[in-house]
Design a protein around this motif. Structure first.
Motif, mmCIF file in Angstrom:
data_model
loop_
_atom_site.group_PDB
_atom_site.id
_atom_site.type_symbol
_atom_site.label_atom_id
_atom_site.label_comp_id
_atom_site.label_asym_id
_atom_site.label_seq_id
_atom_site.Cartn_x
_atom_site.Cartn_y
_atom_site.Cartn_z
ATOM 1 N N PHE A 155 -5.800 -30.429 -29.969
ATOM 2 C CA PHE A 155 -7.135 -29.964 -29.594
ATOM 3 C C PHE A 155 -7.090 -28.512 -29.121
ATOM 4 O O PHE A 155 -7.916 -27.675 -29.512
ATOM 5 N N VAL A 156 -6.098 -28.193 -28.282
ATOM 6 C CA VAL A 156 -5.964 -26.819 -27.793
ATOM 7 C C VAL A 156 -5.653 -25.871 -28.952
ATOM 8 O O VAL A 156 -6.169 -24.737 -29.015
ATOM 9 N N ARG A 157 -4.803 -26.311 -29.900
ATOM 10 C CA ARG A 157 -4.508 -25.476 -31.071
ATOM 11 C C ARG A 157 -5.778 -25.215 -31.885
ATOM 12 O O ARG A 157 -5.994 -24.114 -32.396
ATOM 13 N N THR A 158 -6.618 -26.263 -32.016
ATOM 14 C CA THR A 158 -7.862 -26.123 -32.762
ATOM 15 C C THR A 158 -8.796 -25.117 -32.081
ATOM 16 O O THR A 158 -9.447 -24.297 -32.738
ATOM 17 N N LEU A 159 -8.865 -25.168 -30.761
ATOM 18 C CA LEU A 159 -9.682 -24.206 -30.024
ATOM 19 C C LEU A 159 -9.202 -22.776 -30.289
ATOM 20 O O LEU A 159 -10.014 -21.858 -30.482
ATOM 21 N N ARG A 160 -7.916 -22.619 -30.337
ATOM 22 C CA ARG A 160 -7.359 -21.289 -30.610
ATOM 23 C C ARG A 160 -7.675 -20.863 -32.050
ATOM 24 O O ARG A 160 -8.100 -19.724 -32.296
ATOM 25 N N ASP A 161 -7.482 -21.800 -33.031
ATOM 26 C CA ASP A 161 -7.714 -21.461 -34.435
ATOM 27 C C ASP A 161 -9.169 -21.108 -34.702
ATOM 28 O O ASP A 161 -9.473 -20.302 -35.595
ATOM 29 N N ARG A 162 -10.095 -21.706 -33.940
ATOM 30 C CA ARG A 162 -11.524 -21.441 -34.153
ATOM 31 C C ARG A 162 -12.034 -20.317 -33.241
ATOM 32 O O ARG A 162 -13.235 -20.072 -33.156
ATOM 33 N N MET A 178 -7.424 -8.824 -20.248
ATOM 34 C CA MET A 178 -6.010 -9.188 -20.114
ATOM 35 C C MET A 178 -5.835 -10.615 -19.581
ATOM 36 O O MET A 178 -4.977 -10.892 -18.750
ATOM 37 N N THR A 179 -6.650 -11.500 -20.119
ATOM 38 C CA THR A 179 -6.553 -12.917 -19.741
ATOM 39 C C THR A 179 -7.188 -13.758 -20.843
ATOM 40 O O THR A 179 -7.853 -13.237 -21.747
ATOM 41 N N TRP A 180 -6.946 -15.077 -20.772
ATOM 42 C CA TRP A 180 -7.531 -15.993 -21.754
ATOM 43 C C TRP A 180 -8.979 -16.299 -21.354
ATOM 44 O O TRP A 180 -9.280 -16.502 -20.174
ATOM 45 N N VAL A 181 -9.841 -16.379 -22.382
ATOM 46 C CA VAL A 181 -11.255 -16.709 -22.157
ATOM 47 C C VAL A 181 -11.661 -17.808 -23.134
ATOM 48 O O VAL A 181 -11.049 -17.987 -24.196
ATOM 49 N N TRP A 182 -12.677 -18.553 -22.791
ATOM 50 C CA TRP A 182 -13.155 -19.645 -23.653
ATOM 51 C C TRP A 182 -14.653 -19.828 -23.474
ATOM 52 O O TRP A 182 -15.235 -19.396 -22.478
ATOM 53 N N ASP A 183 -15.261 -20.498 -24.470
ATOM 54 C CA ASP A 183 -16.701 -20.744 -24.465
ATOM 55 C C ASP A 183 -16.927 -22.224 -24.154
ATOM 56 O O ASP A 183 -16.821 -23.073 -25.035
ATOM 57 N N GLU A 184 -17.207 -22.529 -22.909
ATOM 58 C CA GLU A 184 -17.323 -23.929 -22.482
ATOM 59 C C GLU A 184 -18.437 -24.665 -23.221
ATOM 60 O O GLU A 184 -18.291 -25.830 -23.601
ATOM 61 N N ASN A 225 -17.815 -27.862 -25.544
ATOM 62 C CA ASN A 225 -18.443 -29.141 -25.175
ATOM 63 C C ASN A 225 -19.245 -29.735 -26.316
ATOM 64 O O ASN A 225 -19.330 -30.952 -26.472
ATOM 65 N N SER A 226 -19.843 -28.876 -27.130
ATOM 66 C CA SER A 226 -20.715 -29.358 -28.208
ATOM 67 C C SER A 226 -19.972 -29.633 -29.501
ATOM 68 O O SER A 226 -20.580 -29.982 -30.502
ATOM 69 N N MET A 227 -18.658 -29.438 -29.501
ATOM 70 C CA MET A 227 -17.882 -29.684 -30.730
ATOM 71 C C MET A 227 -18.042 -31.130 -31.186
ATOM 72 O O MET A 227 -17.925 -32.064 -30.389
#
Length: 834
Positions: A117-124, A134-140, A144-146
């Motif tokens: 799942f984490v790999r998929t988040l990175r690939d997308r 200079m840090t990791w960011v994500w779109d919650e 969540n809506s995946m």
């Protein structure tokens, strides 16, 4: 030995394979000589039911004294996942907690799903490293809506769909073969232009992390969900076609080559896709029938009868209409494989139907003989003992044997003595020097061997004749075969039922000689189950501790299950339980063993074995102090063909006498003991079977008699314990380990009855010491209890109290709450002055 998925089943296997697998593993893990054997098995708790064979296997291992440790591996907790994500992203846990909570909700904590799942988040690009911050960011919100399921299939399938056609082809082909694909299969397939790029495709699959290369032998999916995702790349409507095309390509690539190592793979693919071809090609289909026959024969060699049955069932529809006429040998082999595998799987009706077809279509005598022999086992296992006996009788007549319908005791004893004279001077060396017996004579011995076993129920009076005839056929011709050894052991079993010391000792010598001579034969595994149950149940109790006999009977059961001789396997199972009771095995352990064996027998449809074991279970439960209703246990599966619970059946009387004795029901016990009594001083072998059983429970008969003797009783009743003691002394002279404690205890009882307190004291002490030395915890308890009664009777209450207390401890170790409660009442009745 490590099995990474004990619940996993190939397409060609069925539930019955559990019995074979568990028997083999259990045999290795419970063997005293395999002290360094370590087995690790894994399974998913959500994919097995409570009655799955793995749990029976664990219970069986525990009951055999094998340490079993069960470890439950749960999914990762939210805290665990947060720590993992925090470590991977090099961020404080409190900062990445919102992300890790979403990961947990989507994956339910499954470690592999978390990674994918984490790999998929990175690939997308839903999880990415911001060079500005200079840090990791994500779109919650987007994460969540995946639109994904709680498992990883969606993620994997989507990822695989984006790979090149070459890699997808490799994934789809590999998935057709299950969790792994042999490298040799890949090499053969690559010879076909349609699959020429498979090797390079698999290299890329490994590079993508979907599979790994295990040594140089095969490629393996890293997880079964990965394999499932790869298989989903093939549309459901095309799966059969895909399997068939892969299988045929592999078959054509290997045609003419020796492919024993991948024959299952080839046949499995083609069989999975059968029904796809719309045009029948007679020549090709005949070739495919032969392929399945080869796979079935290899499965039988591997003791995988469930798979063998599937291969044969796939082969038969491929045969042409007049196959018995035009392809006789192939038809015969396939039908016999089907009959044998059906018998092993417990489908006795199917086995019977197939064997009757063989008998109807057979063109040669020897072909019919093999079918008749298996047919008799099917009849016997189904409880049709009279029909099995009649069939064997008729076949032996056709083989030129002259068999009387009945023999008088005089004629039986004369034949036994004549055979004994023939055996005088026989040694292992002279036995091994004999030439091999001709084929027809071997069949005679094979059928005599079977009729000697079958006759134990409908015609036990004829067993000495059959045993002697087997020995005579060998000695008269000075030729030998493996069935000659069973004949010698059966003869020894007859002699061990005698009441003469010299006859018993000579019988033991012959039996031991026959077992030692097994080494003459290159292929004797198939006779081990039958030889073991005769030797270790009826002969070896004079030569080895009964605990060792019980252990070897369990090995005989496991060997029988593994090699396909389920009839002999269940004889071993029944006698294993019987001898284990005699040996004083803890009753709770014995109950678990019996219930496990009953479950195995149920799967194999063996009526005779089930009937015996149900009675043993009833007896064990009675000794433990628990009630049990025999009829309620079988009301859903009535055994009309064979009912050992009929009042006239010796087996029923045997169990009733044992229960009555331990329950303290003297009158009832005497009634059943007398039913089983044969003249103790008659010099004959006619009643060999009854004496063989009586040698172990005669002690109970003797002790029980003192509970009903009165001054007015007839002399015969008063002489009963004395006559029994004479028999026990003979047994003890042959096997001190198994019988000395019994002879001492009965002698103590006789002295106590006669008022000779000093001799009674000496013999009670000897009985207790001997029982302890032989590890007979139940009879140690019995000796202590009887000593307690003796000292209580003569007013020595302190000594009585001490012995009763020892008895209570022994009975507790045995697992008999019935006896613990009984002795406790005696302790409470004794008031000792301070």
């Amino acid at each position: 030995l490590c099995d990474n998925d004990v619940k996993e089943k190939d397409d060609n296997n069925n539930k019955d394979d559990n019995d074979k697998n568990n028997a083999i593993i259990s045999s290795s893990s419970s063997s005293k000589s395999s002290s360094c054997f370590f087995f690790v098995g894994s399974y998913r708790s959500n994919q097995v039911s409570e009655d799955h064979a793995i749990f029976h296997f664990m219970d069986s291992a525990r009951s055999s004294g094998v340490p079993v440790t069960k470890i439950s591996l749960e999914g990762l907790t939210p805290r665990d996942i947060n720590a993992m994500v925090s470590d991977a992203l090099c961020m404080f846990p409190r900062i990445c907690e919102p992300l890790s909570n979403i990961v947990f909700q989507k994956t339910k904590g499954n470690p592999y799903f978390v990674l994918e799942f984490v790999r998929t988040l990175r690939d997308r690009s839903l999880l990415q490293f911001s060079t500005g911050k200079m840090t990791w960011v994500w779109d919650e919100d987007r994460i969540n809506s995946m639109d994904i399921t709680s498992n990883v299939l969606y993620l994997l399938s989507r990822k695989m769909s984006g790979l090149s056609e070459n890699v997808q082809l490799a994934l789809k082909v590999a998935a057709c073969f299950g969790i792994k694909i042999k490298k040799s299969v890949v090499e053969y397939l690559s010879a076909n232009s349609d699959y020429s790029n498979i090797p390079s495709g698999l290299e890329q699959v490994v590079a993508e992390g979907f599979m790994i290369m295990v040594g140089t032998s095969y490629f393996k999916f890293v997880h079964d969900k990965v394999r499932e995702a790869a298989y989903s790349l093939i549309p459901n409507s095309e799966k059969k076609k895909y399997h068939y095309h892969v299988g045929i390509s592999l078959y054509l690539a290997t045609k003419g080559s020796i492919v024993d190592d991948i024959v299952f793979s080839i046949a499995g693919q083609i069989n999975h896709g059968m029904g796809f071809p719309t045009v029948r090609d007679p020549e090709l289909w005949l070739d495919l029938a032969k392929l399945n026959e080869k796979a079935a024969a290899k499965a039988v060699d591997s003791s995988d009868y469930g798979a063998a049955r599937s291969y044969v069932n796939a082969a038969l529809p491929l045969l042409p209409k007049k196959h018995w006429k035009n392809h006789y040998d192939l038809s015969l082999r396939l039908y016999f494989l089907l009959a044998k595998s059906s018998h092993w799987c417990g489908d006795l009706e199917k086995a019977s139907d197939v064997l009757q077809t063989i008998l109807r279509e057979s063109q040669h005598t020897y072909d019919k003989l093999n079918a008749y022999h298996l047919f008799v086992l099917v009849l016997y296992d189904g409880g049709e003992t009279a029909e099995a006996y009649r069939t064997l009788f008729e076949v032996l007549l056709q083989l030129g044997e002259s068999i009387p319908k009945k023999l008088s005791p005089t004629e039986t004893n004369k034949m036994y003595k004549t055979t004994a004279n023939m055996l005088t001077g026989l040694t292992e060396e002279s036995l091994l020097e004999m030439k091999m017996m001709d084929r027809t004579s071997q069949f005679r011995l094979k059928f005599y061997n079977s009729i000697a076993v079958v006759a134990n129920m409908p015609r036990s009076d004829m067993v000495p004749f059959f045993a002697c005839r087997m020995v005579q056929l060998t000695l008269d011709s000075q030729t030998i075969c493996k069935y000659s050894l069973i004949g010698l052991v059966q003869y020894a079993a007859i002699g061990c039922g005698h009441n003469n010391l010299e006859v018993i000792q000579e019988a033991c010598r012959i039996g031991k000689l026959a077992v030692a001579a097994l080494k003459k034969f290159d292929s004797y595994t198939d006779i081990i189950p039958r030889l073991f149950f005769i030797y270790y149940a009826l002969v070896a109790s004079y030569l080895e501790p009964v605990h060792a006999c019980a252990a070897n009977l369990l090995k005989g059961f496991e060997c029988g299950i593994a090699c396909g001789d389920t009839s002999s396997a269940f004889f071993n199972a029944v006698h294993h339980i019987r001898i284990s009771v005699i040996a004083g095995t803890p009753l709770p352990i014995l109950l678990k063993k019996t219930e496990y064996l009953l479950e195995v027998i149920k799967n194999h449809g063996n009526t005779i074995g089930k009937a015996h074991l149900l009675l043993h279970r009833d007896t064990i439960l009675t000794l433990m102090g628990k009630g049990y209703d025999y009829h309620s246990a079988v009301q859903d599966d009535p055994m009309e063909a064979y009912d050992p619970k009929k009042p006239s059946a010796p087996l029923y009387q045997y169990h009733k006498s044992i229960r009555a004795f331990w329950l303290g029901h003297c009158e009832r016990g005497h009634y059943f003991f007398e039913k089983l009594t044969v003249p103790g001083l008659v010099d004959d072998v006619v009643n060999w079977r009854m004496r063989e059983h009586r040698k172990f429970f005669s002690l109970y008969h003797g002790i029980n008699t003192f509970g009903i003797i009165k001054p007015s009783s007839d002399q015969r009743l008063k002489d009963t314990p004395i006559n029994i003691l004479e028999g026990l002394k003979i047994s003890a002279a042959v096997s001190r380990w198994n019988f000395h404690n019994k002879a001492c205890l009965l002698a103590a009882e006789i002295y106590s009855y006669k008022g000779n307190h000093q001799e009674a004291k000496v013999n009670f002490a000897a009985a207790i010491t001997s029982a302890r030395s032989s590890n007979f915890i139940h009879e140690q308890g019995l000796a202590c209890e009887r000593a307690g009664f003796h000292y209580k009777k003569i007013g020595q209450l302190a000594e009585a109290y001490g012995f009763f207390n020892q008895a209570k401890q022994c009975y507790a170790k045995w697992g008999s709450q019935l006896k613990v409660d009984s002795v406790t009442r005696q302790l409470e009745s004794i008031q000792i002055k301070a």
